[in-house]
Design a protein around this motif. Structure first.
Motif, PDB file in Angstrom:
ATOM      1  N   THR A   1       2.173  -4.276  16.985  1.00 34.00           N
ATOM      2  CA  THR A   1       1.043  -3.437  16.593  1.00 34.00           C
ATOM      3  C   THR A   1       0.866  -3.466  15.073  1.00 34.00           C
ATOM      4  OG1 THR A   1       1.413  -1.955  18.466  1.00 34.00           O
ATOM      5  CG2 THR A   1       0.105  -1.101  16.646  1.00 34.00           C
ATOM      6  N   PRO A   2      -0.307  -3.895  14.582  1.00 31.32           N
ATOM      7  CA  PRO A   2      -0.522  -3.908  13.131  1.00 31.32           C
ATOM      8  C   PRO A   2      -1.069  -2.582  12.613  1.00 31.32           C
ATOM      9  CG  PRO A   2      -2.348  -4.993  14.221  1.00 31.32           C
ATOM     10  CD  PRO A   2      -1.392  -4.558  15.307  1.00 31.32           C
ATOM     11  N   ILE A   3      -0.691  -2.275  11.372  1.00 33.82           N
ATOM     12  CA  ILE A   3      -1.308  -1.189  10.609  1.00 33.82           C
ATOM     13  C   ILE A   3      -1.900  -1.840   9.364  1.00 33.82           C
ATOM     14  CG2 ILE A   3      -0.969   1.033   9.453  1.00 33.82           C
ATOM     15  CD1 ILE A   3       1.677   1.287  11.051  1.00 33.82           C
ATOM     16  N   ALA A   4      -3.198  -1.877   9.266  1.00 33.45           N
ATOM     17  CA  ALA A   4      -3.864  -2.546   8.155  1.00 33.45           C
ATOM     18  C   ALA A   4      -4.146  -1.563   7.034  1.00 33.45           C
ATOM     19  CB  ALA A   4      -5.169  -3.195   8.628  1.00 33.45           C
ATOM     20  N   HIS A   5      -3.663  -1.876   5.827  1.00 36.59           N
ATOM     21  CA  HIS A   5      -4.009  -1.070   4.657  1.00 36.59           C
ATOM     22  C   HIS A   5      -5.425  -1.432   4.221  1.00 36.59           C
ATOM     23  CE1 HIS A   5       0.433  -0.349   3.316  1.00 36.59           C
ATOM     24  NE2 HIS A   5       0.329  -0.430   4.629  1.00 36.59           N
ATOM     25  N   LEU A   6      -6.150  -0.429   3.749  1.00 36.16           N
ATOM     26  CA  LEU A   6      -7.518  -0.651   3.275  1.00 36.16           C
ATOM     27  C   LEU A   6      -7.728   0.172   2.010  1.00 36.16           C
ATOM     28  CD1 LEU A   6     -10.242  -2.057   3.992  1.00 36.16           C
ATOM     29  CD2 LEU A   6     -10.915   0.101   5.060  1.00 36.16           C
ATOM     30  N   THR A   7      -7.932  -0.509   0.881  1.00 36.83           N
ATOM     31  CA  THR A   7      -8.122   0.168  -0.388  1.00 36.83           C
ATOM     32  C   THR A   7      -9.556   0.014  -0.878  1.00 36.83           C
ATOM     33  OG1 THR A   7      -7.595  -1.736  -1.798  1.00 36.83           O
ATOM     34  CG2 THR A   7      -5.740  -0.424  -0.983  1.00 36.83           C
ATOM     35  N   GLY A   8      -9.953   0.934  -1.758  1.00 40.05           N
ATOM     36  CA  GLY A   8     -11.306   0.890  -2.300  1.00 40.05           C
ATOM     37  C   GLY A   8     -11.394   0.242  -3.666  1.00 40.05           C
ATOM     38  N   LYS A   9     -10.321  -0.378  -4.129  1.00 37.37           N
ATOM     39  CA  LYS A   9     -10.285  -0.829  -5.521  1.00 37.37           C
ATOM     40  C   LYS A   9     -11.057  -2.108  -5.787  1.00 37.37           C
ATOM     41  CE  LYS A   9      -5.763  -3.015  -4.813  1.00 37.37           C
ATOM     42  NZ  LYS A   9      -6.081  -4.383  -5.204  1.00 37.37           N
ATOM     43  N   ASP A  10     -11.225  -2.955  -4.771  1.00 37.82           N
ATOM     44  CA  ASP A  10     -11.788  -4.282  -5.024  1.00 37.82           C
ATOM     45  C   ASP A  10     -13.130  -4.550  -4.353  1.00 37.82           C
ATOM     46  OD1 ASP A  10      -9.543  -5.220  -6.573  1.00 37.82           O
ATOM     47  OD2 ASP A  10      -8.427  -5.256  -4.691  1.00 37.82           O
TER      48      ASP A  10
ATOM     49  N   LEU B   1      -4.707   2.322   7.367  1.00 44.87           N
ATOM     50  CA  LEU B   1      -4.165   3.234   6.362  1.00 44.87           C
ATOM     51  C   LEU B   1      -5.085   3.188   5.146  1.00 44.87           C
ATOM     52  CD1 LEU B   1      -1.706   5.093   5.728  1.00 44.87           C
ATOM     53  CD2 LEU B   1      -0.684   3.119   4.558  1.00 44.87           C
ATOM     54  N   ALA B   2      -5.759   4.299   4.873  1.00 40.20           N
ATOM     55  CA  ALA B   2      -6.751   4.362   3.796  1.00 40.20           C
ATOM     56  C   ALA B   2      -6.086   4.740   2.482  1.00 40.20           C
ATOM     57  CB  ALA B   2      -7.839   5.371   4.147  1.00 40.20           C
TER      58      ALA B   2
END
Length: 539
Positions: A83-92, A114-115
């Protein structure tokens, strides 16, 4: 692997959290290459291990460096029945790019996201890249929740809706801050994240069990004990710990004593401490352990997990191996007899009221008498601009004819005042009243955050990207106290994304015309069942 959003693979991570099973996840840092051999080997070994790591957390350009994004590797994780947990950032990427990435993850069958706001940018191709931060972690969570039920949008003359997808959204908090403003603003922002849609929390890494458990005690006291919390268990070398302490890895709090111990230890001792930490957080009621460390193999992870099982409840006699405090650091709760914080005691927030600056006092006074809703200025200029907007069809852009003439020009000195006293950068979508005129987060924050701080500030309270400047949100926290306002408002009021239609226009005119964020702010309850920020009119 294409699911089209119709079928989702089993989500072992979500199931474990919802059923109250202690879960161990592995964080894999994807490097600056399309080849990810080490990560592939880890996944292969994990897939062959019975009762091993079943959830793989994939970073999103960590440390502000170029790297393979999680959506490029999640299919490999899914192919191996993990099961993947994908990180998602707003920086780019801006809000368009973020939504596109979320749709791509949904199409791949990725449920767990993961936000994060994201680390400040370092170096990339041909120099330092441009920071974006169009959406912060709170607003990414808000977007995910809107997409969960299907986001309504205009398609020509028709209204359409995105296909609903049941995202399991998480957020991060840093409970290891050593100063009151840093720590309390972390806690308040965590509450706002939960209200915006976070369904689980993963902590920042740290090496003070008292601080870590105090955060869980705070959540229980604030009615959030039902939200699963995973403790970050990172296994550093002495070299990496020194980089963390120097601020090269943002937001890490590292005591000198901890580095001294690491310098004398080999890998088996470091893995033993990690196992001790996993045993402790399991016994203290955390939902799981989020395990990571540079160069760790899957065998190392299993050593940690098996070691934790062997230790069980016997960790308490070794608590000194898990608490590495910083001198004079702030604790929200007093120490109890067991070496941890006493969850039944009163909060220890400072009772000292700071003195507001003259600019803060003057600005707040002007706001009360001339800007606040119902004031003379709001009624007078509101009527003038409403008439002008009606003539132009209500378009808010900088070229609207209503922005010319006597009434608009009368407000130009307000822009000069804001620039001189508050550092205004003319975003046109001002939130100074929300910040009690303590400073401009668009100018004072490297990431231009509008919903509270990131977790990257340094031990002295200064910015991760501009080490000579204080985190503006620490200034804002003290500014709220200085004018008698309650900083807990930052735990419940969400500011919408900046409206770029208003860029380089007069913020006061926009306020009187009803074009800025004032009526788009959302007072969030816990939990929030539905809703999304209001759409703005096209420029």
């Amino acid at each position: 692997m294409s699911t089209g959003g119709s079928r989702q693979p089993p989500n072992r991570f979500r199931r474990a959290l919802e059923q109250g099973e202690f879960v161990c996840t592995a964080e894999l840092v994807l490097g600056r290459d399309h080849s990810a051999l080490e990560a592939e080997v880890f996944v292969q070994e994990a897939s062959q291990q019975e009762h091993g790591i079943e959830a793989i957390s994939l970073t999103d350009l960590p440390g502000g460096n170029p790297a393979l994004p999680p959506e490029a590797f999640v299919a490999y994780v899914l192919e191996h029945k993990l099961t993947p947990i994908a990180h998602l950032t707003g920086k780019d990427g801006n809000r368009l790019a973020l939504e596109a990435r979320i749709h791509a993850l949904a199409r791949l069958g990725v449920v767990n996201i993961l936000a994060l706001t994201g680390d400040a940018q370092k170096q990339g191709f041909a120099g330092k890249p441009k920071p974006v931060y169009d959406l912060d972690s709170v607003l990414i969570l808000w977007l995910l929740r809107a997409l969960r039920g299907g986001l309504e949008y205009s398609q020509g003359t028709k209204t359409a809706r995105t296909t609903p997808f049941d995202f399991f959204a998480g957020a991060v908090v840093n409970p290891f801050k050593v100063r009151e403003p840093d720590l309390m603003m972390q806690f308040y922002k965590m509450q706002l994240k939960v209200a915006a849609g976070a369904q689980y929390i993963i902590t920042q890494l740290g090496y003070n069990l008292r601080k870590l458990y105090e955060f869980k005690q705070y959540m229980a006291r604030e009615g959030l004990g039902h939200i699963p919390v995973l403790a970050n268990v990172y296994v550093p070398t002495a070299k990496i710990a020194r980089l963390m302490q120097a601020g090269e890895l943002a937001g890490c709090v590292i005591a000198d004593e901890f580095i001294q111990r690491l310098e004398q230890e080999k890998k088996p001792q470091r893995l033993e401490r990690a196992a001790l930490m996993v045993a402790a957080v399991k016994d203290l009621g955390f939902a799981g352990a989020h395990i990571g460390g540079f160069g760790l193999t899957h065998k190392d992870f299993m050593t940690i997990i098996e070691g934790a099982a062997a230790i069980g409840k016997n960790w308490r006699g070794r608590i000194d191996e898990l608490v590495f405090p910083i001198a004079n650091e702030f604790y929200l709760l007093p120490q109890g007899g067991d070496g941890l914080s006493d969850g039944a005691s009163d909060y220890q927030v400072s009772g000292v009221k700071p003195h507001p600056s003259w600019a803060q006092r003057l600005s707040a006074s002007v706001h009360r008498h001339l800007i606040r809703e119902g004031s003379f200025g709001a009624r007078f200029f509101g009527a003038k601009f409403a008439a002008g907007l009606k003539k132009t069809g209500g378009l808010p852009g900088k070229n609207g004819s209503w922005r010319h003439g006597l009434w608009y020009e009368l407000l130009e000195p307000a822009t000069l005042y804001r620039k001189a006293t508050l550092g205004c950068v003319s975003c046109g979508d001002c939130i100074q009243d929300h910040l009690n005129y303590a400073g401009c987060s668009m100018q004072g924050c490297y990431k231009e955050l509008r919903n509270g701080p990131c977790g990257g500030s340094r031990v002295d309270g200064n910015c991760e990207a501009r080490a000579d400047l204080p985190c503006i949100w620490n200034v804002i926290y003290r500014g709220a106290l200085a004018v008698g306002d309650d900083p807990r408002k930052f735990a419940r009021i969400m500011i919408p994304p900046r409206d770029w239609c208003l860029d380089r226009t007069n913020a006061l005119a926009n306020r009187f015309a009803g074009l800025d964020n004032l009526y788009k702010r959302i007072a969030l309850g816990i939990p929030v069942e539905k809703g999304s920020p209001q759409e703005t009119k096209p420029c």
